[in-house]
Design a protein around this motif. Sequence first.
Motif, short mmCIF file in Angstrom:
data_model
loop_
_atom_site.label_atom_id
_atom_site.label_comp_id
_atom_site.label_asym_id
_atom_site.label_seq_id
_atom_site.Cartn_x
_atom_site.Cartn_y
_atom_site.Cartn_z
N ASN A 1 50.00 57.40 109.33
CA ASN A 1 51.03 56.67 110.16
C ASN A 1 52.51 56.82 110.21
O ASN A 1 53.02 56.62 111.16
N TYR A 2 52.91 57.19 109.02
CA TYR A 2 54.47 57.13 108.68
C TYR A 2 54.96 58.60 108.64
O TYR A 2 56.25 58.97 108.52
N GLY A 3 54.17 59.74 108.03
CA GLY A 3 54.49 60.92 107.92
C GLY A 3 55.18 60.93 106.14
O GLY A 3 54.93 59.96 105.40
N ASN A 4 55.70 61.98 105.92
CA ASN A 4 56.42 62.11 104.59
C ASN A 4 57.72 61.21 104.52
O ASN A 4 58.80 61.77 105.25
N THR A 5 57.70 60.07 104.07
CA THR A 5 59.07 59.51 104.21
C THR A 5 59.76 59.26 102.88
O THR A 5 60.47 58.35 102.34
N SER A 6 59.60 60.54 101.92
CA SER A 6 60.00 60.69 100.80
C SER A 6 59.36 59.60 99.75
O SER A 6 58.28 59.17 100.13
N SER A 7 60.17 59.41 98.61
CA SER A 7 59.62 58.48 97.51
C SER A 7 59.23 57.00 98.21
O SER A 7 58.61 56.14 97.67
N SER A 8 59.95 56.49 99.23
CA SER A 8 59.62 55.38 99.83
C SER A 8 58.39 55.02 100.41
O SER A 8 57.92 53.95 100.56
N SER A 9 57.58 55.98 100.67
CA SER A 9 56.07 56.16 101.23
C SER A 9 55.38 55.27 99.92
O SER A 9 54.33 54.54 100.48
N ILE A 10 55.68 55.12 98.71
CA ILE A 10 54.85 54.23 97.91
C ILE A 10 54.93 52.71 97.96
O ILE A 10 54.11 52.00 98.01
N TRP A 11 55.94 52.33 98.93
CA TRP A 11 56.06 50.93 99.36
C TRP A 11 55.15 50.48 100.76
O TRP A 11 54.65 49.46 100.61
N TYR A 12 55.05 51.53 101.36
CA TYR A 12 54.17 51.48 102.69
C TYR A 12 52.73 51.30 101.98
O TYR A 12 51.93 50.66 102.55
N GLU A 13 52.40 52.06 100.99
CA GLU A 13 51.02 52.21 100.43
C GLU A 13 50.81 50.99 99.79
O GLU A 13 49.40 50.58 99.89
N LEU A 14 51.84 50.43 99.02
CA LEU A 14 51.29 49.10 98.37
C LEU A 14 51.11 48.08 99.48
O LEU A 14 50.09 47.26 99.39
N GLU A 15 51.76 48.11 100.63
CA GLU A 15 51.61 47.33 101.90
C GLU A 15 50.13 47.29 102.31
O GLU A 15 49.40 46.34 102.67
N TYR A 16 49.78 48.47 102.48
CA TYR A 16 48.44 49.14 103.00
C TYR A 16 47.35 48.27 101.99
O TYR A 16 46.42 47.91 102.38
N ILE A 17 47.58 48.55 100.62
CA ILE A 17 46.61 47.88 99.73
C ILE A 17 46.54 46.77 99.72
O ILE A 17 45.44 46.03 99.98
N GLN A 18 47.60 45.81 100.03
CA GLN A 18 47.52 44.55 100.01
C GLN A 18 46.99 43.82 101.23
O GLN A 18 46.37 42.97 101.37
N GLU A 19 47.54 44.56 102.39
CA GLU A 19 47.01 43.89 103.98
C GLU A 19 46.02 44.31 104.56
O GLU A 19 45.21 43.61 105.20
N GLN A 20 45.77 45.72 103.94
CA GLN A 20 44.83 46.21 105.16
C GLN A 20 43.29 46.95 104.48
O GLN A 20 42.32 47.09 104.99
N GLN A 21 43.55 47.48 103.19
CA GLN A 21 42.35 48.15 102.54
C GLN A 21 41.18 47.14 102.37
O GLN A 21 41.28 46.23 101.70
N ARG A 22 40.20 47.65 102.57
CA ARG A 22 38.82 46.65 102.53
C ARG A 22 38.04 47.24 101.48
O ARG A 22 37.33 46.38 101.05
N THR A 23 38.10 48.75 101.19
CA THR A 23 36.99 49.18 100.38
C THR A 23 37.53 48.75 98.79
O THR A 23 36.46 48.75 97.81
N ASN A 24 38.71 48.53 98.45
CA ASN A 24 39.09 48.34 97.22
C ASN A 24 40.21 47.06 97.20
O ASN A 24 41.49 47.68 96.90
N THR A 25 39.96 45.89 97.40
CA THR A 25 40.97 45.08 97.77
C THR A 25 41.71 44.53 96.55
O THR A 25 41.19 44.82 95.36
N LEU A 26 42.89 44.26 96.62
CA LEU A 26 43.72 44.01 95.77
C LEU A 26 43.60 42.38 95.29
O LEU A 26 43.68 41.73 95.82
N LYS A 27 43.51 41.95 93.78
CA LYS A 27 42.74 40.94 93.30
C LYS A 27 44.09 40.65 92.45
O LYS A 27 44.43 41.53 91.70
N LYS A 28 43.94 39.31 91.88
CA LYS A 28 44.71 38.85 90.71
C LYS A 28 44.39 39.68 89.42
O LYS A 28 43.08 39.59 89.19
N GLY A 29 45.35 40.02 88.81
CA GLY A 29 45.14 40.88 87.57
C GLY A 29 44.96 42.58 87.57
O GLY A 29 45.02 43.26 86.62
N ASP A 30 44.95 42.76 88.85
CA ASP A 30 44.82 44.03 89.36
C ASP A 30 46.06 44.96 88.96
O ASP A 30 47.10 44.55 88.96
#
Length: 143
Positions: A93-122
Amino acid sequence: LGPWVLPLTEQAFVVLSIVARFILRQMGNGLKSYGHEELAMKLPVVKPYVPDFKRGIDHFCIHAGGRAVIDGIEKNMKLETFHTEASRMTLLNYGNTSSSSIWYELEYIQEQQRTNTLKKGDRVLQVAFGSGFKCTSAVWLKL
């Protein structure tokens, strides 16, 4: 980082691997110094133990620096496809945005990922790479 996130069993395997490698290397050097090269060559070779970070980490945000970077981390850390899903989708979706890509990934895990959802204590491991040998990591705890 390992002592704070890995279970004691994984830490014990790391320590045992280091100790075994040290002892065998010393034995080999001692045998060689006494002229027993053939015995030194018969000593077993212990590979360094790579801890299973999946036992202490629930989600992985790997720097989306390219497909080869993600594939290499996935292979060496023995991750499942769903562990690298956020990194691959960020690269798509964003390409190589340098090290800032990890924040896009965190957002993806929190908002969109359905296979391994983010839960309290993870725990989320973020790994970012820079030019040359630069690498940094952080572990976040979902409250």
